[in-house]
Design a protein around this motif. Structure first.
Motif, mmCIF file in Angstrom:
data_model
loop_
_atom_site.group_PDB
_atom_site.id
_atom_site.type_symbol
_atom_site.label_atom_id
_atom_site.label_comp_id
_atom_site.label_asym_id
_atom_site.label_seq_id
_atom_site.Cartn_x
_atom_site.Cartn_y
_atom_site.Cartn_z
ATOM 1 N N THR A 1 0.828 -1.200 0.000
ATOM 2 C CA THR A 1 0.000 0.000 0.000
ATOM 3 C C THR A 1 0.863 1.250 0.000
ATOM 4 N N SER A 2 0.262 2.338 -0.410
ATOM 5 C CA SER A 2 0.876 3.663 -0.342
ATOM 6 C C SER A 2 -0.236 4.638 0.001
ATOM 7 N N ALA A 3 0.148 5.769 0.536
ATOM 8 C CA ALA A 3 -0.846 6.786 0.894
ATOM 9 C C ALA A 3 -0.331 8.161 0.508
ATOM 10 N N LEU B 1 3.805 12.026 0.401
ATOM 11 C CA LEU B 1 3.731 10.700 -0.198
ATOM 12 C C LEU B 1 4.327 9.728 0.805
ATOM 13 N N LEU B 2 3.510 8.775 1.248
ATOM 14 C CA LEU B 2 3.893 7.838 2.298
ATOM 15 C C LEU B 2 4.035 6.436 1.718
ATOM 16 N N SER B 3 5.269 5.989 1.551
ATOM 17 C CA SER B 3 5.543 4.661 1.009
ATOM 18 C C SER B 3 5.116 3.583 1.990
ATOM 19 N N LEU C 1 8.612 12.813 9.876
ATOM 20 C CA LEU C 1 8.368 11.791 8.854
ATOM 21 C C LEU C 1 9.503 10.784 8.817
ATOM 22 N N ARG C 2 9.211 9.622 8.228
ATOM 23 C CA ARG C 2 10.262 8.638 8.004
ATOM 24 C C ARG C 2 11.132 9.105 6.838
ATOM 25 N N GLY C 3 12.297 8.556 6.731
ATOM 26 C CA GLY C 3 13.205 8.934 5.651
ATOM 27 C C GLY C 3 12.641 8.680 4.266
ATOM 28 N N ALA C 4 11.805 7.649 4.119
ATOM 29 C CA ALA C 4 11.241 7.303 2.815
ATOM 30 C C ALA C 4 10.056 8.179 2.429
#
Length: 180
Positions: free
Chosen positions: A48-50, A103-105, A86-89
């Motif tokens: 999934t992605s968000a 954009l959340l991987s 946020l996370r690094g990705a």
């Protein structure tokens, strides 16, 4: 020699177009390329992605209260604080004067809600300094997830995140994440 200088100047210009000059966040052209790549990866590996969209409820009022320079300083500080949460990705992009997209991987609906809560907390903790004292601009956060029956492409993901964001009541700070 002229051709080499021209190519170097074109490359520098391309890099400048990829970043918002005020906040350092990515721009729409960078978002589009990142979305296409992310959704292709998500589709291939079944993940999934968000996308979360957030912004001010009254950008013109905020700019008027703060003035252009103070508003730019506030946005720069806000973006720095959000990046730290946020996370690094995860990637952050500026869509307009008052709207941003994250954009959340590899993030499902539950994870997107966690990030929305975290961003909400950051935005609440970063006041904007006006000549009359600190103000807290009203924010809205909406989002969408992939895969979903209405989300088959990067355009669909952005459209659904934007619909979720715009569906929130104007005049009240609110957060909402797309419910399938």
């Amino acid at each position: 020699e002229y051709r080499a200088r021209l190519e170097a100047a074109e490359e520098e210009l391309q890099q400048l177009r990829a970043l918002d000059p005020v906040t350092g966040a990515g721009t729409y052209s960078q978002l589009k390329a990142s979305l296409d790549s992310e959704l292709a990866r998500s589709r291939r590996y079944g993940r999934t992605s968000a996308a979360l969209m957030f912004g001010f409820d009254d950008d013109q009022g905020v700019r008027q209260s703060l003035g252009r320079e103070a508003c730019d300083r506030y946005l720069t500080r806000l973006v720095q604080e959000i990046r730290g949460a946020l996370r690094g990705a995860d990637r952050l992009f500026r869509m307009s004067a008052d709207e941003f997209v994250m954009l959340l991987s590899e993030t499902d609906l539950k994870g997107a809600k966690v990030v929305a809560d975290r961003i909400w907390t950051v935005c609440d903790a970063v006041p904007a300094e006006s000549s009359g004292g600190p103000i807290k601009p009203k924010m809205r956060i909406g989002g969408a997830i992939f895969p979903h029956e209405r989300v088959r492409s990067s355009e669909d993901l952005l459209r659904e995140a934007h619909k979720s964001y715009r569906a929130l009541q104007t005049g009240a700070a609110q957060k909402f994440v797309f419910e399938p």
